[in-house]
Design a protein around this motif. Structure first.
Motif, PDB file in Angstrom:
ATOM      1  N   GLU A   1       0.827  -1.218   0.000  1.00  0.00           N
ATOM      2  CA  GLU A   1       0.000   0.000   0.000  1.00  0.00           C
ATOM      3  C   GLU A   1       0.858   1.264   0.000  1.00  0.00           C
ATOM      4  O   GLU A   1       0.470   2.285  -0.546  1.00  0.00           O
ATOM      5  N   LYS A   2       2.026   1.196   0.629  1.00  0.00           N
ATOM      6  CA  LYS A   2       2.936   2.348   0.690  1.00  0.00           C
ATOM      7  C   LYS A   2       3.784   2.486  -0.571  1.00  0.00           C
ATOM      8  O   LYS A   2       4.238   3.571  -0.894  1.00  0.00           O
ATOM      9  N   CYS A   3       4.032   1.389  -1.244  1.00  0.00           N
ATOM     10  CA  CYS A   3       4.963   1.370  -2.379  1.00  0.00           C
ATOM     11  C   CYS A   3       4.529   2.345  -3.474  1.00  0.00           C
ATOM     12  O   CYS A   3       3.367   2.357  -3.892  1.00  0.00           O
ATOM     13  N   CYS A   4       5.505   3.137  -3.939  1.00  0.00           N
ATOM     14  CA  CYS A   4       5.217   4.100  -5.009  1.00  0.00           C
ATOM     15  C   CYS A   4       5.786   3.645  -6.356  1.00  0.00           C
ATOM     16  O   CYS A   4       5.699   4.370  -7.340  1.00  0.00           O
ATOM     17  N   GLY A   5       6.395   2.457  -6.391  1.00  0.00           N
ATOM     18  CA  GLY A   5       6.872   1.896  -7.649  1.00  0.00           C
ATOM     19  C   GLY A   5       8.148   2.508  -8.178  1.00  0.00           C
ATOM     20  O   GLY A   5       8.423   2.416  -9.373  1.00  0.00           O
ATOM     21  N   ALA A   6       8.960   3.103  -7.305  1.00  0.00           N
ATOM     22  CA  ALA A   6      10.194   3.747  -7.755  1.00  0.00           C
ATOM     23  C   ALA A   6      11.225   2.747  -8.292  1.00  0.00           C
ATOM     24  O   ALA A   6      12.016   3.080  -9.158  1.00  0.00           O
ATOM     25  N   GLY A   7      11.222   1.533  -7.749  1.00  0.00           N
ATOM     26  CA  GLY A   7      12.130   0.502  -8.241  1.00  0.00           C
ATOM     27  C   GLY A   7      13.518   0.523  -7.637  1.00  0.00           C
ATOM     28  O   GLY A   7      14.382  -0.245  -8.039  1.00  0.00           O
ATOM     29  N   SER A   8      13.774   1.399  -6.670  1.00  0.00           N
ATOM     30  CA  SER A   8      15.112   1.449  -6.066  1.00  0.00           C
ATOM     31  C   SER A   8      15.472   0.150  -5.376  1.00  0.00           C
ATOM     32  O   SER A   8      16.634  -0.233  -5.336  1.00  0.00           O
ATOM     33  N   CYS A   9      14.481  -0.537  -4.829  1.00  0.00           N
ATOM     34  CA  CYS A   9      14.745  -1.808  -4.142  1.00  0.00           C
ATOM     35  C   CYS A   9      15.244  -2.858  -5.123  1.00  0.00           C
ATOM     36  O   CYS A   9      16.157  -3.624  -4.815  1.00  0.00           O
TER      37      CYS A   9
ATOM     38  N   PRO B   1      18.253  -7.123  -6.455  1.00  0.00           N
ATOM     39  CA  PRO B   1      17.388  -7.795  -7.435  1.00  0.00           C
ATOM     40  C   PRO B   1      17.089  -9.264  -7.123  1.00  0.00           C
ATOM     41  O   PRO B   1      16.143  -9.822  -7.668  1.00  0.00           O
ATOM     42  N   ASP B   2      17.863  -9.882  -6.242  1.00  0.00           N
ATOM     43  CA  ASP B   2      17.583 -11.264  -5.863  1.00  0.00           C
ATOM     44  C   ASP B   2      16.459 -11.355  -4.834  1.00  0.00           C
ATOM     45  O   ASP B   2      15.934 -12.435  -4.587  1.00  0.00           O
ATOM     46  N   VAL B   3      16.115 -10.221  -4.240  1.00  0.00           N
ATOM     47  CA  VAL B   3      15.125 -10.211  -3.164  1.00  0.00           C
ATOM     48  C   VAL B   3      13.838  -9.490  -3.567  1.00  0.00           C
ATOM     49  O   VAL B   3      12.759  -9.847  -3.127  1.00  0.00           O
ATOM     50  N   PHE B   4      13.963  -8.487  -4.450  1.00  0.00           N
ATOM     51  CA  PHE B   4      12.799  -7.687  -4.842  1.00  0.00           C
ATOM     52  C   PHE B   4      12.603  -7.679  -6.342  1.00  0.00           C
ATOM     53  O   PHE B   4      13.550  -7.737  -7.113  1.00  0.00           O
ATOM     54  N   ASP B   5      11.338  -7.563  -6.745  1.00  0.00           N
ATOM     55  CA  ASP B   5      10.969  -7.369  -8.137  1.00  0.00           C
ATOM     56  C   ASP B   5       9.794  -6.404  -8.136  1.00  0.00           C
ATOM     57  O   ASP B   5       9.366  -5.949  -7.074  1.00  0.00           O
ATOM     58  N   GLN B   6       9.272  -6.097  -9.310  1.00  0.00           N
ATOM     59  CA  GLN B   6       8.115  -5.206  -9.432  1.00  0.00           C
ATOM     60  C   GLN B   6       7.062  -5.852 -10.306  1.00  0.00           C
ATOM     61  O   GLN B   6       7.392  -6.546 -11.277  1.00  0.00           O
ATOM     62  N   ARG B   7       5.790  -5.599  -9.943  1.00  0.00           N
ATOM     63  CA  ARG B   7       4.694  -6.081 -10.789  1.00  0.00           C
ATOM     64  C   ARG B   7       4.717  -5.320 -12.107  1.00  0.00           C
ATOM     65  O   ARG B   7       4.932  -4.102 -12.131  1.00  0.00           O
ATOM     66  N   ASP B   8       4.474  -6.025 -13.177  1.00  0.00           N
ATOM     67  CA  ASP B   8       4.480  -5.407 -14.504  1.00  0.00           C
ATOM     68  C   ASP B   8       3.385  -4.361 -14.662  1.00  0.00           C
ATOM     69  O   ASP B   8       3.593  -3.329 -15.286  1.00  0.00           O
ATOM     70  N   GLU B   9       2.211  -4.632 -14.102  1.00  0.00           N
ATOM     71  CA  GLU B   9       1.071  -3.749 -14.356  1.00  0.00           C
ATOM     72  C   GLU B   9       1.150  -2.400 -13.657  1.00  0.00           C
ATOM     73  O   GLU B   9       0.641  -1.406 -14.165  1.00  0.00           O
TER      74      GLU B   9
ATOM     75  N   VAL C   1       7.411  -6.579  -5.370  1.00  0.00           N
ATOM     76  CA  VAL C   1       7.121  -7.993  -5.163  1.00  0.00           C
ATOM     77  C   VAL C   1       8.297  -8.540  -4.354  1.00  0.00           C
ATOM     78  O   VAL C   1       9.456  -8.396  -4.760  1.00  0.00           O
ATOM     79  N   LEU C   2       8.007  -9.133  -3.227  1.00  0.00           N
ATOM     80  CA  LEU C   2       9.037  -9.710  -2.379  1.00  0.00           C
ATOM     81  C   LEU C   2       9.329 -11.139  -2.847  1.00  0.00           C
ATOM     82  O   LEU C   2       8.472 -12.017  -2.759  1.00  0.00           O
ATOM     83  N   LEU C   3      10.531 -11.358  -3.360  1.00  0.00           N
ATOM     84  CA  LEU C   3      10.906 -12.671  -3.883  1.00  0.00           C
ATOM     85  C   LEU C   3      11.428 -13.594  -2.790  1.00  0.00           C
ATOM     86  O   LEU C   3      11.300 -14.805  -2.884  1.00  0.00           O
ATOM     87  N   ASP C   4      12.054 -13.007  -1.763  1.00  0.00           N
ATOM     88  CA  ASP C   4      12.682 -13.816  -0.718  1.00  0.00           C
ATOM     89  C   ASP C   4      12.527 -13.120   0.631  1.00  0.00           C
ATOM     90  O   ASP C   4      13.291 -12.210   0.943  1.00  0.00           O
ATOM     91  N   PRO C   5      11.561 -13.519   1.452  1.00  0.00           N
ATOM     92  CA  PRO C   5      11.322 -12.862   2.735  1.00  0.00           C
ATOM     93  C   PRO C   5      12.393 -13.139   3.791  1.00  0.00           C
ATOM     94  O   PRO C   5      12.470 -12.441   4.797  1.00  0.00           O
ATOM     95  N   GLU C   6      13.239 -14.150   3.559  1.00  0.00           N
ATOM     96  CA  GLU C   6      14.328 -14.455   4.486  1.00  0.00           C
ATOM     97  C   GLU C   6      15.606 -14.693   3.682  1.00  0.00           C
ATOM     98  O   GLU C   6      16.073 -15.819   3.544  1.00  0.00           O
ATOM     99  N   PRO C   7      16.189 -13.605   3.157  1.00  0.00           N
ATOM    100  CA  PRO C   7      17.352 -13.744   2.278  1.00  0.00           C
ATOM    101  C   PRO C   7      18.591 -14.276   3.006  1.00  0.00           C
ATOM    102  O   PRO C   7      18.746 -14.095   4.218  1.00  0.00           O
ATOM    103  N   ALA C   8      19.449 -14.899   2.235  1.00  0.00           N
ATOM    104  CA  ALA C   8      20.711 -15.423   2.759  1.00  0.00           C
ATOM    105  C   ALA C   8      21.578 -14.276   3.276  1.00  0.00           C
ATOM    106  O   ALA C   8      21.438 -13.120   2.845  1.00  0.00           O
TER     107      ALA C   8
END
Length: 66
Positions: free
Chosen positions: A8-16, A21-29, A34-41
């Motif tokens: 809800e807070k995300c503004c889609g800037a893409g800095s994450c 990039p192994d942990v975060f992605d963005q929805r295309d629409e 998008v959280l890819l890995d909630p407990e990263p190495a």
């Protein structure tokens, strides 16, 4: 480390995605995080902290594993 995102807070800037990039992605629409890995190495922790620090909407929070 446990990663939480508030879509809800995300503004889609893409800095994450640029920082961790192994942990975060963005929805295309709409570009929302998008959280890819909630407990990263451990080797990704520095990048994830940077992603949280540079998020302009403060949509990423970090915690400890339970």
């Amino acid at each position: 480390m446990k990663v939480f995102v508030d879509e809800e807070k995300c503004c889609g800037a893409g800095s994450c995605v640029l920082a961790a990039p192994d942990v975060f992605d963005q929805r295309d629409e709409d570009g929302v995080v998008v959280l890819l890995d909630p407990e990263p190495a451990e080797h990704l922790h520095t990048a994830v902290r940077e992603a949280a620090d540079v998020c302009p909407a403060a949509a990423i929070t970090l915690g400890e594993r339970a």
